[in-house]
Design a protein around this motif. Structure first.
Motif, PDB file in Angstrom:
ATOM      1  N   SER A  15       0.921  -1.086  -0.036  1.00  0.00           N
ATOM      2  CA  SER A  15       0.070   0.044   0.112  1.00  0.00           C
ATOM      3  C   SER A  15       0.761   1.211   0.075  1.00  0.00           C
ATOM      4  O   SER A  15       0.584   2.079  -0.852  1.00  0.00           O
ATOM      5  CB  SER A  15      -0.866  -0.188   1.267  1.00  0.00           C
ATOM      6  N   VAL A  16       1.843   1.267   0.842  1.00  0.00           N
ATOM      7  CA  VAL A  16       2.871   2.568   0.743  1.00  0.00           C
ATOM      8  C   VAL A  16       3.472   2.524  -0.471  1.00  0.00           C
ATOM      9  O   VAL A  16       3.504   3.709  -1.010  1.00  0.00           O
ATOM     10  CB  VAL A  16       3.868   2.201   1.993  1.00  0.00           C
ATOM     11  N   SER A  17       3.773   1.448  -1.082  1.00  0.00           N
ATOM     12  CA  SER A  17       4.770   1.458  -2.370  1.00  0.00           C
ATOM     13  C   SER A  17       3.778   2.099  -3.362  1.00  0.00           C
ATOM     14  O   SER A  17       4.089   2.934  -4.509  1.00  0.00           O
ATOM     15  CB  SER A  17       4.915  -0.035  -2.923  1.00  0.00           C
ATOM     16  N   LYS A  18       2.570   1.714  -3.544  1.00  0.00           N
ATOM     17  CA  LYS A  18       1.495   2.258  -4.502  1.00  0.00           C
ATOM     18  C   LYS A  18       1.324   3.850  -4.214  1.00  0.00           C
ATOM     19  O   LYS A  18       1.247   4.428  -5.273  1.00  0.00           O
ATOM     20  CB  LYS A  18      -0.048   1.359  -4.110  1.00  0.00           C
ATOM     21  N   ILE A  19       1.143   4.138  -3.046  1.00  0.00           N
ATOM     22  CA  ILE A  19       1.059   5.458  -2.924  1.00  0.00           C
ATOM     23  C   ILE A  19       2.154   6.508  -3.409  1.00  0.00           C
ATOM     24  O   ILE A  19       2.000   7.400  -4.079  1.00  0.00           O
ATOM     25  CB  ILE A  19       0.803   5.918  -1.329  1.00  0.00           C
ATOM     26  N   CYS A  20       3.371   5.554  -3.346  1.00  0.00           N
ATOM     27  CA  CYS A  20       4.418   6.522  -3.387  1.00  0.00           C
ATOM     28  C   CYS A  20       4.676   6.501  -5.067  1.00  0.00           C
ATOM     29  O   CYS A  20       5.029   7.501  -5.640  1.00  0.00           O
ATOM     30  CB  CYS A  20       5.694   5.781  -2.771  1.00  0.00           C
ATOM     31  N   ASN A  21       4.403   5.453  -5.667  1.00  0.00           N
ATOM     32  CA  ASN A  21       4.471   5.276  -7.134  1.00  0.00           C
ATOM     33  C   ASN A  21       3.624   5.974  -7.644  1.00  0.00           C
ATOM     34  O   ASN A  21       3.868   6.923  -8.942  1.00  0.00           O
ATOM     35  CB  ASN A  21       4.236   3.833  -7.446  1.00  0.00           C
ATOM     36  N   GLU A  22       2.287   6.205  -7.331  1.00  0.00           N
ATOM     37  CA  GLU A  22       1.387   7.075  -7.791  1.00  0.00           C
ATOM     38  C   GLU A  22       1.361   8.567  -7.686  1.00  0.00           C
ATOM     39  O   GLU A  22       0.795   9.406  -8.568  1.00  0.00           O
ATOM     40  CB  GLU A  22       0.008   6.704  -7.501  1.00  0.00           C
ATOM     41  N   ASN A  23       1.953   8.934  -6.824  1.00  0.00           N
ATOM     42  CA  ASN A  23       2.396  10.205  -6.441  1.00  0.00           C
ATOM     43  C   ASN A  23       3.746  10.886  -6.442  1.00  0.00           C
ATOM     44  O   ASN A  23       4.070  11.785  -5.943  1.00  0.00           O
ATOM     45  CB  ASN A  23       1.847  10.524  -5.061  1.00  0.00           C
ATOM     46  N   GLY A  24       4.808   9.920  -7.165  1.00  0.00           N
ATOM     47  CA  GLY A  24       5.959  10.742  -7.486  1.00  0.00           C
ATOM     48  C   GLY A  24       7.098  10.737  -6.215  1.00  0.00           C
ATOM     49  O   GLY A  24       7.699  11.588  -6.279  1.00  0.00           O
ATOM     50  N   LEU A  25       6.648   9.949  -5.257  1.00  0.00           N
ATOM     51  CA  LEU A  25       7.375   9.989  -4.070  1.00  0.00           C
ATOM     52  C   LEU A  25       8.478   9.070  -3.814  1.00  0.00           C
ATOM     53  O   LEU A  25       8.420   7.791  -4.396  1.00  0.00           O
ATOM     54  CB  LEU A  25       6.584   9.895  -2.731  1.00  0.00           C
ATOM     55  N   ARG A  26       9.760   9.368  -3.759  1.00  0.00           N
ATOM     56  CA  ARG A  26      10.876   8.543  -3.497  1.00  0.00           C
ATOM     57  C   ARG A  26      10.918   7.832  -2.122  1.00  0.00           C
ATOM     58  O   ARG A  26      10.598   8.371  -0.978  1.00  0.00           O
ATOM     59  CB  ARG A  26      12.133   9.452  -3.737  1.00  0.00           C
ATOM     60  N   TYR A  27      11.397   6.660  -2.105  1.00  0.00           N
ATOM     61  CA  TYR A  27      11.773   5.744  -1.160  1.00  0.00           C
ATOM     62  C   TYR A  27      12.817   4.864  -1.360  1.00  0.00           C
ATOM     63  O   TYR A  27      13.071   4.409  -2.684  1.00  0.00           O
ATOM     64  CB  TYR A  27      10.212   5.116  -0.415  1.00  0.00           C
ATOM     65  N   PHE A  28      13.295   4.316  -0.326  1.00  0.00           N
ATOM     66  CA  PHE A  28      14.645   3.215  -0.305  1.00  0.00           C
ATOM     67  C   PHE A  28      14.308   2.302   0.750  1.00  0.00           C
ATOM     68  O   PHE A  28      13.931   2.586   1.909  1.00  0.00           O
ATOM     69  CB  PHE A  28      15.844   4.032   0.010  1.00  0.00           C
ATOM     70  N   ALA A  29      14.549   1.039   0.443  1.00  0.00           N
ATOM     71  CA  ALA A  29      14.430   0.040   1.478  1.00  0.00           C
ATOM     72  C   ALA A  29      16.050   0.139   2.082  1.00  0.00           C
ATOM     73  O   ALA A  29      17.119   0.359   1.618  1.00  0.00           O
ATOM     74  CB  ALA A  29      14.532  -1.336   0.795  1.00  0.00           C
ATOM     75  N   ILE A  30      15.957   0.138   3.453  1.00  0.00           N
ATOM     76  CA  ILE A  30      17.298   0.557   4.278  1.00  0.00           C
ATOM     77  C   ILE A  30      17.268  -0.579   5.390  1.00  0.00           C
ATOM     78  O   ILE A  30      16.493  -1.443   5.382  1.00  0.00           O
ATOM     79  CB  ILE A  30      17.264   1.813   4.894  1.00  0.00           C
ATOM     80  N   ASN A  31      18.555  -0.550   6.079  1.00  0.00           N
ATOM     81  CA  ASN A  31      18.795  -1.556   7.016  1.00  0.00           C
ATOM     82  C   ASN A  31      18.183  -2.832   6.686  1.00  0.00           C
ATOM     83  O   ASN A  31      18.567  -3.485   5.856  1.00  0.00           O
ATOM     84  CB  ASN A  31      17.865  -0.973   8.407  1.00  0.00           C
ATOM     85  N   GLY A  32      17.740  -3.854   7.734  1.00  0.00           N
ATOM     86  CA  GLY A  32      17.530  -5.186   7.310  1.00  0.00           C
ATOM     87  C   GLY A  32      16.645  -5.562   6.282  1.00  0.00           C
ATOM     88  O   GLY A  32      16.639  -6.541   5.644  1.00  0.00           O
ATOM     89  N   THR A  33      15.752  -4.602   5.620  1.00  0.00           N
ATOM     90  CA  THR A  33      14.927  -4.692   4.420  1.00  0.00           C
ATOM     91  C   THR A  33      15.824  -4.573   3.406  1.00  0.00           C
ATOM     92  O   THR A  33      15.658  -5.440   2.356  1.00  0.00           O
ATOM     93  CB  THR A  33      13.992  -3.454   4.406  1.00  0.00           C
ATOM     94  N   CYS A  34      16.885  -3.774   3.263  1.00  0.00           N
ATOM     95  CA  CYS A  34      17.580  -3.501   2.191  1.00  0.00           C
ATOM     96  C   CYS A  34      18.526  -5.061   2.058  1.00  0.00           C
ATOM     97  O   CYS A  34      18.784  -5.600   1.071  1.00  0.00           O
ATOM     98  CB  CYS A  34      18.631  -2.304   2.270  1.00  0.00           C
ATOM     99  N   LEU A  35      18.991  -5.216   3.278  1.00  0.00           N
ATOM    100  CA  LEU A  35      19.802  -6.693   3.478  1.00  0.00           C
ATOM    101  C   LEU A  35      18.906  -7.723   2.983  1.00  0.00           C
ATOM    102  O   LEU A  35      19.671  -8.737   2.218  1.00  0.00           O
ATOM    103  CB  LEU A  35      20.224  -6.693   4.581  1.00  0.00           C
TER     104      LEU A  35
END
Length: 284
Positions: free
Chosen positions: A14-34
Protein backbone atom coordinates in the motif's frame (compact mmCIF):
# COMPACT_ATOMS: atom_id res chain seq x y z
CA UNK A 1 7.43 -15.89 4.85
CA UNK A 2 5.46 -16.19 8.09
CA UNK A 3 2.11 -14.55 8.91
CA UNK A 4 3.63 -11.48 10.58
CA UNK A 5 5.82 -10.87 7.55
CA UNK A 6 2.83 -11.37 5.24
CA UNK A 7 0.90 -8.66 7.13
CA UNK A 8 3.86 -6.29 6.95
CA UNK A 9 4.29 -6.94 3.24
CA UNK A 10 0.64 -5.92 2.72
CA UNK A 11 1.42 -2.59 4.40
CA UNK A 12 4.44 -2.14 2.14
CA UNK A 13 2.39 -2.79 -0.99
CA UNK A 14 0.00 0.00 0.00
CA UNK A 15 2.82 2.42 0.86
CA UNK A 16 4.65 1.59 -2.38
CA UNK A 17 1.46 2.17 -4.40
CA UNK A 18 0.98 5.62 -2.84
CA UNK A 19 4.62 6.51 -3.55
CA UNK A 20 4.53 5.27 -7.14
CA UNK A 21 1.28 7.07 -7.95
CA UNK A 22 2.39 10.36 -6.38
CA UNK A 23 6.01 10.56 -7.43
CA UNK A 24 7.43 10.05 -3.95
CA UNK A 25 10.89 8.57 -3.49
CA UNK A 26 11.70 5.82 -1.02
CA UNK A 27 14.52 3.35 -0.41
CA UNK A 28 14.72 0.05 1.45
CA UNK A 29 17.22 0.42 4.27
CA UNK A 30 18.69 -1.57 7.16
CA UNK A 31 17.49 -5.18 7.37
CA UNK A 32 14.97 -4.68 4.56
CA UNK A 33 17.69 -3.66 2.11
CA UNK A 34 19.86 -6.50 3.38
CA UNK A 35 16.95 -8.93 3.04
CA UNK A 36 16.33 -7.89 -0.56
CA UNK A 37 20.00 -8.31 -1.49
CA UNK A 38 20.84 -11.45 0.50
CA UNK A 39 17.50 -13.31 0.71
CA UNK A 40 15.27 -11.89 -2.04
CA UNK A 41 12.78 -10.95 0.68
CA UNK A 42 12.54 -10.82 4.45
CA UNK A 43 15.48 -11.89 6.55
CA UNK A 44 13.94 -15.12 7.91
CA UNK A 45 13.94 -13.95 11.54
CA UNK A 46 12.95 -10.30 10.85
CA UNK A 47 9.55 -8.94 11.87
CA UNK A 48 9.45 -5.40 10.49
CA UNK A 49 10.34 -3.41 7.37
CA UNK A 50 12.48 -0.28 7.14
CA UNK A 51 12.20 2.37 4.45
CA UNK A 52 13.75 5.83 4.11
CA UNK A 53 12.15 8.80 2.35
CA UNK A 54 13.73 12.15 1.54
CA UNK A 55 12.41 14.55 4.15
CA UNK A 56 10.44 16.57 1.58
CA UNK A 57 8.77 13.41 0.22
CA UNK A 58 7.99 12.16 3.72
CA UNK A 59 6.30 15.46 4.54
CA UNK A 60 4.14 15.05 1.42
CA UNK A 61 3.41 11.43 2.33
CA UNK A 62 2.14 12.47 5.78
CA UNK A 63 -0.26 14.87 4.10
CA UNK A 64 -1.81 12.44 1.63
CA UNK A 65 -1.50 9.03 3.28
CA UNK A 66 -4.48 9.32 5.69
CA UNK A 67 -6.91 9.56 2.79
CA UNK A 68 -5.14 6.98 0.59
CA UNK A 69 -4.24 4.13 2.93
CA UNK A 70 -6.68 1.21 2.85
CA UNK A 71 -9.05 0.71 5.74
CA UNK A 72 -7.23 -0.82 8.69
CA UNK A 73 -3.87 0.75 7.84
CA UNK A 74 -2.99 3.91 9.78
CA UNK A 75 -0.20 6.39 10.33
CA UNK A 76 1.27 5.99 13.80
CA UNK A 77 3.69 8.78 14.60
CA UNK A 78 4.34 11.90 16.67
CA UNK A 79 1.65 13.83 14.82
CA UNK A 80 -1.21 11.69 16.14
CA UNK A 81 0.18 9.64 19.07
CA UNK A 82 1.14 11.89 22.04
CA UNK A 83 3.35 9.23 23.66
CA UNK A 84 5.27 8.44 20.45
CA UNK A 85 9.01 8.96 20.94
CA UNK A 86 10.72 8.50 17.53
CA UNK A 87 11.54 10.82 14.62
CA UNK A 88 10.74 8.04 12.14
CA UNK A 89 7.09 7.21 11.45
CA UNK A 90 5.19 3.95 11.36
CA UNK A 91 2.40 2.71 9.14
CA UNK A 92 0.56 0.05 11.12
CA UNK A 93 -2.09 -2.60 10.60
CA UNK A 94 -4.56 -1.49 13.27
CA UNK A 95 -6.46 -4.78 13.10
CA UNK A 96 -3.51 -6.51 14.79
CA UNK A 97 -1.55 -6.22 18.04
CA UNK A 98 2.23 -6.16 18.26
CA UNK A 99 3.64 -5.04 21.62
CA UNK A 100 7.38 -4.91 22.15
CA UNK A 101 8.77 -5.98 25.54
CA UNK A 102 9.50 -2.39 26.63
CA UNK A 103 5.88 -1.40 25.90
CA UNK A 104 4.06 -4.09 27.89
CA UNK A 105 3.52 -1.80 30.89
CA UNK A 106 2.45 1.21 28.80
CA UNK A 107 -0.93 0.68 27.07
CA UNK A 108 -0.68 4.08 25.36
CA UNK A 109 2.24 2.65 23.35
CA UNK A 110 0.48 -0.49 22.11
CA UNK A 111 0.30 -0.79 18.31
CA UNK A 112 -0.21 -3.21 15.45
CA UNK A 113 2.38 -4.77 13.14
CA UNK A 114 4.22 -2.02 11.35
CA UNK A 115 6.48 -0.65 8.67
CA UNK A 116 8.98 2.08 9.61
CA UNK A 117 9.77 5.11 7.42
CA UNK A 118 12.85 7.13 8.39
CA UNK A 119 13.44 10.69 7.15
CA UNK A 120 16.41 11.07 4.83
CA UNK A 121 17.92 14.55 4.95
CA UNK A 122 20.88 16.34 3.44
CA UNK A 123 24.01 16.65 5.58
CA UNK A 124 25.97 19.91 5.65
CA UNK A 125 29.24 20.10 3.72
CA UNK A 126 31.39 22.20 6.07
CA UNK A 127 32.82 20.87 9.34
CA UNK A 128 31.34 23.83 11.25
CA UNK A 129 27.86 23.22 9.85
CA UNK A 130 28.18 19.50 10.51
CA UNK A 131 29.02 20.19 14.14
CA UNK A 132 26.02 22.50 14.55
CA UNK A 133 23.78 20.00 12.79
CA UNK A 134 24.90 17.15 15.05
CA UNK A 135 24.54 19.26 18.20
CA UNK A 136 21.05 20.37 17.19
CA UNK A 137 19.87 16.85 16.44
CA UNK A 138 21.40 15.47 19.61
CA UNK A 139 19.52 18.15 21.58
CA UNK A 140 16.24 17.23 19.86
CA UNK A 141 16.85 13.56 20.60
CA UNK A 142 17.54 14.18 24.28
CA UNK A 143 14.58 16.50 24.67
CA UNK A 144 12.33 13.92 23.03
CA UNK A 145 13.51 11.17 25.38
CA UNK A 146 13.08 13.43 28.42
CA UNK A 147 9.54 14.44 27.45
CA UNK A 148 8.24 11.08 26.18
CA UNK A 149 9.96 8.49 28.38
CA UNK A 150 10.31 7.89 32.10
CA UNK A 151 13.67 8.22 33.81
CA UNK A 152 13.48 4.50 34.63
CA UNK A 153 13.69 3.84 30.88
CA UNK A 154 17.06 5.59 30.59
CA UNK A 155 19.63 2.82 30.26
CA UNK A 156 22.83 4.60 31.32
CA UNK A 157 23.87 7.09 34.03
CA UNK A 158 24.69 9.63 31.29
CA UNK A 159 21.21 9.36 29.76
CA UNK A 160 19.61 9.71 33.19
CA UNK A 161 21.57 12.90 33.87
CA UNK A 162 20.57 14.25 30.44
CA UNK A 163 16.93 13.40 31.24
CA UNK A 164 17.08 15.37 34.50
CA UNK A 165 18.78 18.38 32.90
CA UNK A 166 16.07 18.57 30.22
CA UNK A 167 13.16 18.78 32.65
CA UNK A 168 13.22 22.60 33.20
CA UNK A 169 13.13 23.19 29.43
CA UNK A 170 10.28 20.72 29.05
CA UNK A 171 8.32 22.47 31.81
CA UNK A 172 8.73 25.81 30.01
CA UNK A 173 7.76 24.35 26.61
CA UNK A 174 5.09 21.97 27.83
CA UNK A 175 2.72 22.74 24.94
CA UNK A 176 5.24 22.02 22.19
CA UNK A 177 6.18 18.60 20.85
CA UNK A 178 9.96 18.34 20.38
CA UNK A 179 9.42 15.86 17.55
CA UNK A 180 7.38 18.43 15.61
CA UNK A 181 10.24 20.88 16.01
CA UNK A 182 12.81 18.21 15.09
CA UNK A 183 10.94 17.24 11.90
CA UNK A 184 10.55 20.89 10.86
CA UNK A 185 14.26 21.43 11.45
CA UNK A 186 15.10 18.52 9.15
CA UNK A 187 12.82 19.98 6.49
CA UNK A 188 15.45 22.71 6.18
CA UNK A 189 17.82 20.07 4.76
CA UNK A 190 15.97 18.66 1.71
CA UNK A 191 17.65 15.98 -0.36
CA UNK A 192 18.44 17.81 -3.58
CA UNK A 193 21.28 17.09 -6.00
CA UNK A 194 24.09 17.77 -5.68
CA UNK A 195 24.63 17.07 -2.00
CA UNK A 196 27.66 16.13 0.03
CA UNK A 197 26.15 13.51 2.28
CA UNK A 198 22.78 12.09 3.15
CA UNK A 199 21.62 11.47 6.68
CA UNK A 200 19.38 8.70 7.97
CA UNK A 201 18.01 9.94 11.26
CA UNK A 202 17.51 7.66 14.21
CA UNK A 203 17.43 8.92 17.78
CA UNK A 204 19.19 5.79 19.00
CA UNK A 205 22.50 6.44 17.22
CA UNK A 206 22.39 9.39 14.80
CA UNK A 207 26.11 9.64 14.07
CA UNK A 208 26.20 6.05 12.79
CA UNK A 209 23.69 6.95 10.12
CA UNK A 210 25.79 9.36 8.04
CA UNK A 211 26.24 7.81 4.59
CA UNK A 212 27.75 9.07 1.32
CA UNK A 213 25.15 10.71 -0.91
CA UNK A 214 26.18 8.43 -3.79
CA UNK A 215 24.48 5.56 -1.99
CA UNK A 216 21.09 7.25 -2.33
CA UNK A 217 21.56 9.19 -5.55
CA UNK A 218 19.26 6.74 -7.35
CA UNK A 219 17.58 3.39 -6.82
CA UNK A 220 17.34 0.01 -8.48
CA UNK A 221 14.50 -2.45 -8.08
CA UNK A 222 15.07 -5.90 -6.60
CA UNK A 223 12.72 -8.81 -5.95
CA UNK A 224 11.29 -8.87 -2.44
CA UNK A 225 9.06 -11.88 -1.85
CA UNK A 226 6.34 -11.51 -4.53
CA UNK A 227 6.92 -7.78 -5.26
CA UNK A 228 9.72 -5.44 -6.32
CA UNK A 229 11.31 -3.01 -3.88
CA UNK A 230 13.57 -0.01 -4.40
CA UNK A 231 17.04 -0.35 -2.89
CA UNK A 232 19.75 2.34 -3.00
CA UNK A 233 21.75 2.17 -6.22
CA UNK A 234 24.83 2.21 -4.01
CA UNK A 235 23.56 -0.65 -1.85
CA UNK A 236 26.92 -2.43 -1.75
CA UNK A 237 28.70 0.55 -0.15
CA UNK A 238 25.72 1.29 2.09
CA UNK A 239 25.40 -2.29 3.38
CA UNK A 240 29.17 -2.57 3.81
CA UNK A 241 29.12 0.53 6.01
CA UNK A 242 26.21 -0.86 8.03
CA UNK A 243 27.11 -4.52 8.32
CA UNK A 244 30.66 -4.94 6.92
CA UNK A 245 30.62 -8.47 5.41
CA UNK A 246 26.86 -8.28 4.87
CA UNK A 247 26.49 -11.54 2.91
CA UNK A 248 27.63 -13.55 5.93
CA UNK A 249 24.84 -14.75 8.21
CA UNK A 250 25.08 -13.61 11.86
CA UNK A 251 25.45 -16.19 14.65
CA UNK A 252 22.22 -17.62 16.03
CA UNK A 253 22.37 -15.59 19.26
CA UNK A 254 22.25 -12.33 17.28
CA UNK A 255 19.17 -13.22 15.24
CA UNK A 256 16.73 -11.21 17.35
CA UNK A 257 13.19 -10.01 16.64
CA UNK A 258 11.18 -7.07 17.98
CA UNK A 259 8.43 -9.37 19.21
CA UNK A 260 10.70 -11.65 21.21
CA UNK A 261 9.45 -11.64 24.82
CA UNK A 262 6.66 -9.23 23.83
CA UNK A 263 3.10 -9.99 22.74
CA UNK A 264 1.61 -10.57 19.30
CA UNK A 265 -2.04 -11.11 18.36
CA UNK A 266 -2.77 -11.02 14.63
CA UNK A 267 -6.52 -11.59 15.11
CA UNK A 268 -7.41 -8.62 17.34
CA UNK A 269 -6.73 -4.89 17.28
CA UNK A 270 -4.32 -3.43 19.81
CA UNK A 271 -7.08 -0.94 20.63
CA UNK A 272 -9.02 -3.73 22.33
CA UNK A 273 -6.10 -4.23 24.70
CA UNK A 274 -5.75 -0.50 25.27
CA UNK A 275 -9.41 -0.16 26.20
CA UNK A 276 -9.43 -3.17 28.52
CA UNK A 277 -11.86 -5.13 26.33
CA UNK A 278 -9.11 -7.75 26.04
CA UNK A 279 -6.30 -8.42 28.49
CA UNK A 280 -2.72 -9.46 27.98
CA UNK A 281 -2.02 -12.99 29.21
CA UNK A 282 -0.46 -13.13 32.65
CA UNK A 283 2.86 -14.84 33.12
CA UNK A 284 2.67 -18.18 34.94
Amino acid sequence: MDEIQSRILSIFKSVSKICNENGLRYFAINGTCLGAVRHGGFIPWDDDMDLAMPIEDLAAFLEIAPSLLPRGFELYYFGNIPSYSHIFIKVIDSTTTFIEPSELSYPQRYKGVWLDITPLSAYPASKHQQLLFTMKNTAFSRRTAASKLNISEMSTPKSRVAWILQQPLIAINRRTNPLDNWFHYLEGFPVNEPLFHAELWSPENPLRMVVPSACFGDYIEMPFEDVAIRVPAGYDKYLSLQYHDYMELPPLEKRRTHGQHGFVDLQHSYKLYQSGTLYLPTKP
